[in-house]
Motif scaffolding. Sequence first.
Motif, PDB file in Angstrom:
ATOM      1  N   ILE A   1       0.827  -1.196   0.000  1.00 23.87           N
ATOM      2  CA  ILE A   1       0.000   0.000   0.000  1.00 23.87           C
ATOM      3  C   ILE A   1       0.869   1.257   0.000  1.00 23.87           C
ATOM      4  CG2 ILE A   1      -1.864  -1.201   1.191  1.00 23.87           C
ATOM      5  CD1 ILE A   1      -1.075   0.389   3.742  1.00 23.87           C
ATOM      6  N   ARG A   2       0.265   2.373  -0.427  1.00 23.91           N
ATOM      7  CA  ARG A   2       0.933   3.674  -0.374  1.00 23.91           C
ATOM      8  C   ARG A   2       0.269   4.513   0.723  1.00 23.91           C
ATOM      9  NH1 ARG A   2       4.082   4.356  -5.153  1.00 23.91           N
ATOM     10  NH2 ARG A   2       4.965   6.168  -4.075  1.00 23.91           N
ATOM     11  N   VAL A   3       1.090   5.263   1.463  1.00 22.50           N
ATOM     12  CA  VAL A   3       0.600   6.047   2.600  1.00 22.50           C
ATOM     13  C   VAL A   3       1.119   7.478   2.482  1.00 22.50           C
ATOM     14  CG1 VAL A   3       0.343   4.084   4.146  1.00 22.50           C
ATOM     15  CG2 VAL A   3       2.548   5.241   4.008  1.00 22.50           C
ATOM     16  N   PRO A   4       0.344   8.477   2.995  1.00 23.27           N
ATOM     17  CA  PRO A   4       0.687   9.887   2.759  1.00 23.27           C
ATOM     18  C   PRO A   4       1.727  10.435   3.732  1.00 23.27           C
ATOM     19  CG  PRO A   4      -1.387   9.751   3.930  1.00 23.27           C
ATOM     20  CD  PRO A   4      -0.974   8.331   3.649  1.00 23.27           C
ATOM     21  N   VAL A   5       2.883   9.804   3.784  1.00 21.11           N
ATOM     22  CA  VAL A   5       3.978  10.287   4.630  1.00 21.11           C
ATOM     23  C   VAL A   5       5.297  10.126   3.868  1.00 21.11           C
ATOM     24  CG1 VAL A   5       2.799   9.717   6.795  1.00 21.11           C
ATOM     25  CG2 VAL A   5       4.286   8.019   5.727  1.00 21.11           C
ATOM     26  N   PRO A   6       6.348  10.874   4.258  1.00 14.81           N
ATOM     27  CA  PRO A   6       7.655  10.713   3.605  1.00 14.81           C
ATOM     28  C   PRO A   6       8.274   9.354   3.923  1.00 14.81           C
ATOM     29  CG  PRO A   6       7.533  12.807   4.805  1.00 14.81           C
ATOM     30  CD  PRO A   6       6.348  11.993   5.226  1.00 14.81           C
ATOM     31  N   THR A   7       9.117   8.898   3.041  1.00 16.72           N
ATOM     32  CA  THR A   7       9.803   7.620   3.221  1.00 16.72           C
ATOM     33  C   THR A   7      10.789   7.685   4.383  1.00 16.72           C
ATOM     34  OG1 THR A   7       9.595   7.097   0.882  1.00 16.72           O
ATOM     35  CG2 THR A   7      11.328   5.946   2.099  1.00 16.72           C
ATOM     36  N   THR A   8      10.758   6.681   5.234  1.00 19.37           N
ATOM     37  CA  THR A   8      11.711   6.579   6.340  1.00 19.37           C
ATOM     38  C   THR A   8      13.128   6.423   5.799  1.00 19.37           C
ATOM     39  OG1 THR A   8      10.063   5.586   7.796  1.00 19.37           O
ATOM     40  CG2 THR A   8      12.376   5.201   8.353  1.00 19.37           C
TER      41      THR A   8
ATOM     42  N   TYR B   1      15.132   7.874  10.688  1.00 18.36           N
ATOM     43  CA  TYR B   1      14.509   9.195  10.647  1.00 18.36           C
ATOM     44  C   TYR B   1      13.168   9.108   9.914  1.00 18.36           C
ATOM     45  CZ  TYR B   1      19.121  10.847  12.012  1.00 18.36           C
ATOM     46  OH  TYR B   1      20.305  11.045  12.690  1.00 18.36           O
ATOM     47  N   GLY B   2      12.146   9.744  10.486  1.00 22.81           N
ATOM     48  CA  GLY B   2      10.819   9.775   9.870  1.00 22.81           C
ATOM     49  C   GLY B   2       9.752   9.362  10.860  1.00 22.81           C
ATOM     50  N   GLU B   3       8.814  10.256  11.138  1.00 22.22           N
ATOM     51  CA  GLU B   3       7.751   9.970  12.101  1.00 22.22           C
ATOM     52  C   GLU B   3       6.429  10.538  11.581  1.00 22.22           C
ATOM     53  OE1 GLU B   3       6.082   8.183  15.184  1.00 22.22           O
ATOM     54  OE2 GLU B   3       8.239   8.083  14.828  1.00 22.22           O
ATOM     55  N   PRO B   4       5.370   9.726  11.417  1.00 23.22           N
ATOM     56  CA  PRO B   4       5.363   8.288  11.687  1.00 23.22           C
ATOM     57  C   PRO B   4       6.181   7.536  10.639  1.00 23.22           C
ATOM     58  CG  PRO B   4       3.324   8.894  10.602  1.00 23.22           C
ATOM     59  CD  PRO B   4       4.056  10.178  10.864  1.00 23.22           C
ATOM     60  N   PRO B   5       6.695   6.358  10.976  1.00 20.84           N
ATOM     61  CA  PRO B   5       7.498   5.620  10.007  1.00 20.84           C
ATOM     62  C   PRO B   5       6.640   5.134   8.844  1.00 20.84           C
ATOM     63  CG  PRO B   5       7.141   4.298  11.982  1.00 20.84           C
ATOM     64  CD  PRO B   5       6.595   5.653  12.279  1.00 20.84           C
ATOM     65  N   SER B   6       7.077   5.441   7.647  1.00 17.55           N
ATOM     66  CA  SER B   6       6.302   5.056   6.460  1.00 17.55           C
ATOM     67  C   SER B   6       6.148   3.542   6.356  1.00 17.55           C
ATOM     68  CB  SER B   6       6.986   5.592   5.197  1.00 17.55           C
ATOM     69  OG  SER B   6       8.289   5.058   5.061  1.00 17.55           O
ATOM     70  N   TYR B   7       7.060   2.807   6.957  1.00 18.96           N
ATOM     71  CA  TYR B   7       7.095   1.353   6.775  1.00 18.96           C
ATOM     72  C   TYR B   7       6.130   0.579   7.661  1.00 18.96           C
ATOM     73  CZ  TYR B   7      10.126   1.692  10.918  1.00 18.96           C
ATOM     74  OH  TYR B   7      10.633   1.975  12.156  1.00 18.96           O
ATOM     75  N   ALA B   8       5.521   1.252   8.659  1.00 17.21           N
ATOM     76  CA  ALA B   8       4.750   0.503   9.662  1.00 17.21           C
ATOM     77  C   ALA B   8       3.261   0.828   9.641  1.00 17.21           C
ATOM     78  CB  ALA B   8       5.310   0.776  11.057  1.00 17.21           C
ATOM     79  N   LEU B   9       2.749   1.277   8.510  1.00 16.45           N
ATOM     80  CA  LEU B   9       1.363   1.736   8.453  1.00 16.45           C
ATOM     81  C   LEU B   9       0.414   0.737   7.790  1.00 16.45           C
ATOM     82  CD1 LEU B   9       2.034   5.519   7.726  1.00 16.45           C
ATOM     83  CD2 LEU B   9       1.595   4.385   9.912  1.00 16.45           C
ATOM     84  N   VAL B  10       0.875  -0.488   7.587  1.00 12.77           N
ATOM     85  CA  VAL B  10      -0.014  -1.573   7.176  1.00 12.77           C
ATOM     86  C   VAL B  10      -0.834  -2.005   8.386  1.00 12.77           C
ATOM     87  CG1 VAL B  10      -0.081  -3.998   6.474  1.00 12.77           C
ATOM     88  CG2 VAL B  10       1.474  -2.412   5.340  1.00 12.77           C
TER      89      VAL B  10
END
Length: 312
Positions: free
Chosen positions: A77-84, A100-109
């Motif tokens: 899936i794609r999520v509306p945050v910058p890539t970690t 670096y990156g909050e919320p982490p783009s990788y953990a939004l599944v």
Amino acid sequence: MGYAVVLGEALIDLLETERDGELIYRQAIGGAPLNVAVGVTRLGGDVRYVGSLGSDTLADRIATFLRETGVGTDSTIRVPVPTTLAVTTFEGAEPTFQFYGEPPSYALVGPDDVDEQSVAGAAVLYAGSISLMREPFQAAARAAWSVPGPLKVFDPNVRPKLLPDVAAIIALRELVEEYFATADLVKLSSADAEVLWDGATPATAAAHILKLGARAVVVTCGAKGAYVATAEGTTMLPAPTVAAVDATGAGDSVMAALVSRLLADGVPADLAGWQRYVTFALAVAGLVCERPGGAVAMPTTDELTARWGALS
């Protein structure tokens, strides 16, 4: 041969290097689960990757790379945050990561993003790594892990920079031990073992994980090789001698090689069978260490043959 479902993070590694006397950071697509997905695919396996990518140019590059590599992304899936970003520094060839990156783009599944029918039909399910430390991914992974059917493989992939105190270490230990208890294979590093169990050796950690319920444990020990443990016994296998330039992704390549063998031939019947699988995996990791790190370092079967000759 069936397919593998791989759950976990995709991100961008910024790898510290030097050029013309100046310290710079080289971009590389990474994240342990993504590395595993790419590694299995390059070894001829069929992978369906379950993960979340951000909404920026870096995420577009990750998506393109996965597609061109042949990793299945219908469940990505794609999520509306910058890539970690994972800023990666080195002591010799060994990497250390700062995120670096909050919320982490990788953990939004989330759990609703997990196709339980796809998981149930898989031959192998991989979970693990830093995604598990955050919601909603933690709930998604638990949902997938509870689905009966596939062989279950797990890698805690401990990152000390994400563990600020003893309480955080205890919480992670309790979390990963839930998965160890029902895993067909646990792969971890000797450094992971030391963090999780206060300086534990590979042998002590493996014995503990087997006692929890895992069927087989592989503890990678860098240039020393890997410690393999099953109910039948234990063994230490040497790593091939290589001129290592970057160990980033080497442990992930071990897991990728093991998953590719599980897809092709199933669970080994005995310790000798696991030894053959792990010897193959260490050859894969040796080649990865001879290349600049990240997912792009994962080799094909032809590249392995060119480097090592025929591997059983």
